[in-house]
Design a protein around this motif. Sequence first.
Motif, short mmCIF file in Angstrom:
data_model
loop_
_atom_site.label_atom_id
_atom_site.label_comp_id
_atom_site.label_asym_id
_atom_site.label_seq_id
_atom_site.Cartn_x
_atom_site.Cartn_y
_atom_site.Cartn_z
N VAL A 21 0.85 -1.20 0.00
CA VAL A 21 0.00 0.00 0.00
C VAL A 21 0.89 1.25 0.00
O VAL A 21 1.83 1.34 0.79
N GLY A 22 0.59 2.16 -0.92
CA GLY A 22 1.29 3.45 -0.95
C GLY A 22 2.60 3.48 -1.71
O GLY A 22 3.23 4.52 -1.84
N VAL A 23 3.00 2.34 -2.29
CA VAL A 23 4.33 2.29 -2.92
C VAL A 23 4.37 3.01 -4.28
O VAL A 23 5.44 3.35 -4.78
N GLY A 24 3.18 3.20 -4.88
CA GLY A 24 3.13 3.92 -6.16
C GLY A 24 2.55 3.13 -7.32
O GLY A 24 2.82 3.43 -8.48
N LYS A 25 1.69 2.16 -7.04
CA LYS A 25 1.08 1.34 -8.10
C LYS A 25 0.16 2.16 -9.00
O LYS A 25 0.24 2.06 -10.22
N SER A 26 -0.73 2.96 -8.37
CA SER A 26 -1.71 3.71 -9.18
C SER A 26 -1.00 4.73 -10.06
O SER A 26 -1.37 4.93 -11.22
N THR A 27 0.02 5.36 -9.49
CA THR A 27 0.78 6.36 -10.25
C THR A 27 1.41 5.68 -11.47
O THR A 27 1.34 6.20 -12.59
N MET A 28 1.98 4.51 -11.28
CA MET A 28 2.60 3.81 -12.41
C MET A 28 1.56 3.28 -13.39
O MET A 28 1.78 3.30 -14.60
N GLU A 153 1.04 11.17 3.36
CA GLU A 153 0.84 12.33 2.49
C GLU A 153 -0.41 12.18 1.61
O GLU A 153 -1.12 13.14 1.36
N ARG A 154 -0.68 10.94 1.19
CA ARG A 154 -1.87 10.73 0.33
C ARG A 154 -3.14 11.06 1.09
O ARG A 154 -4.09 11.60 0.53
N GLY A 155 -3.16 10.70 2.38
CA GLY A 155 -4.24 11.21 3.22
C GLY A 155 -5.53 10.42 3.30
O GLY A 155 -6.57 10.99 3.63
#
Length: 220
Positions: A21-28, A153-155
């Motif tokens: 969770v939060g590692v950056g999957k959606s961004t990638m 930070e994502r919140g």
Amino acid sequence: MNLRAKYNIPENAIITIAGTVGVGKSTMTKSLAKALGFQTSFENVDHNPYLDKFYADFERWSFHLQIYFLAERFKEQKRMFEQGGGFIQDRSIYEDTGIFAKMHADKGTMTTVDYETYTSLFDAMVMTPFFPHPDVLIYIEGDLDEIVGRIQERGREMEQKTPLAYWEEMHGRYEEWIENFTSCPVLRLNIQDYDLIKDEQAVETIIEKISMTIHSKVTV
Ligand SMILES: Nc1ncnc2c1ncn2[C@@H]1O[C@H](COP(=O)(O)OP(=O)(O)O)[C@@H](O)[C@H]1O
Ligand SMILES: Nc1ncnc2c1ncn2[C@H]1C[C@H](O)[C@@H](COP(=O)(O)O)O1
């Protein structure tokens, strides 16, 4: 020439992004889909009827949440299959069982009988023609501190309130899980080595690595 053609990525490919969770999957997922002209398959977090309840009371809601995620991901598998591929998928179905359900069963926040019911349903569902294994699974990894910083930070409030020990446990389990994962070729990327937010061009290097992984069929 577009990047998909340049790097000979099959137009029917299914590329799955895995990681904690939060590692950056959606961004990638967004970045790769844009660069390759692929469709996206995202987890439904905002409209998930169990997620907030689950974070407030793991014991009460673990089973319900796993069944919900399994149904949602299976529908997405079916959609990708019916549309003939060309997808970037945010999180693999393998993580539901290999990470989340197992972790809650091991920790006692899912009962043994619920876990057995869940895994037998999972096994029955993935052994169908609707279940194409991905052409490649991109595993994103990174230091726990940085990942927890991103969660904060994502919140998402329920994640912010979750004790660090939960993310620490998950982080350790992911490392073990990926070492033993054999269902499809794997490309491992560390968050130190690229930044898709500050450097959009970084996606090309990732696509080149995807191509090498798909075509060599070698687990990296
Ligand atoms: N390279 C990066 N540098 C800094 N923050 C990032 C980077 N990539 C993603 N983030 C941020 O980290 C948070 C989690 O990323 P996200 O893609 O939503 O992760 P996931 O889908 O794995 O949970 C988001 O707020 C996102 O904007
Ligand atoms: N199978 C799952 N069990 C419990 N929680 C899960 C599962 N799959 C996803 N989640 C949670 C974890 C996060 O709070 C959100 C979305 O995950 P993300 O890695 O940010 O995409 O859902």
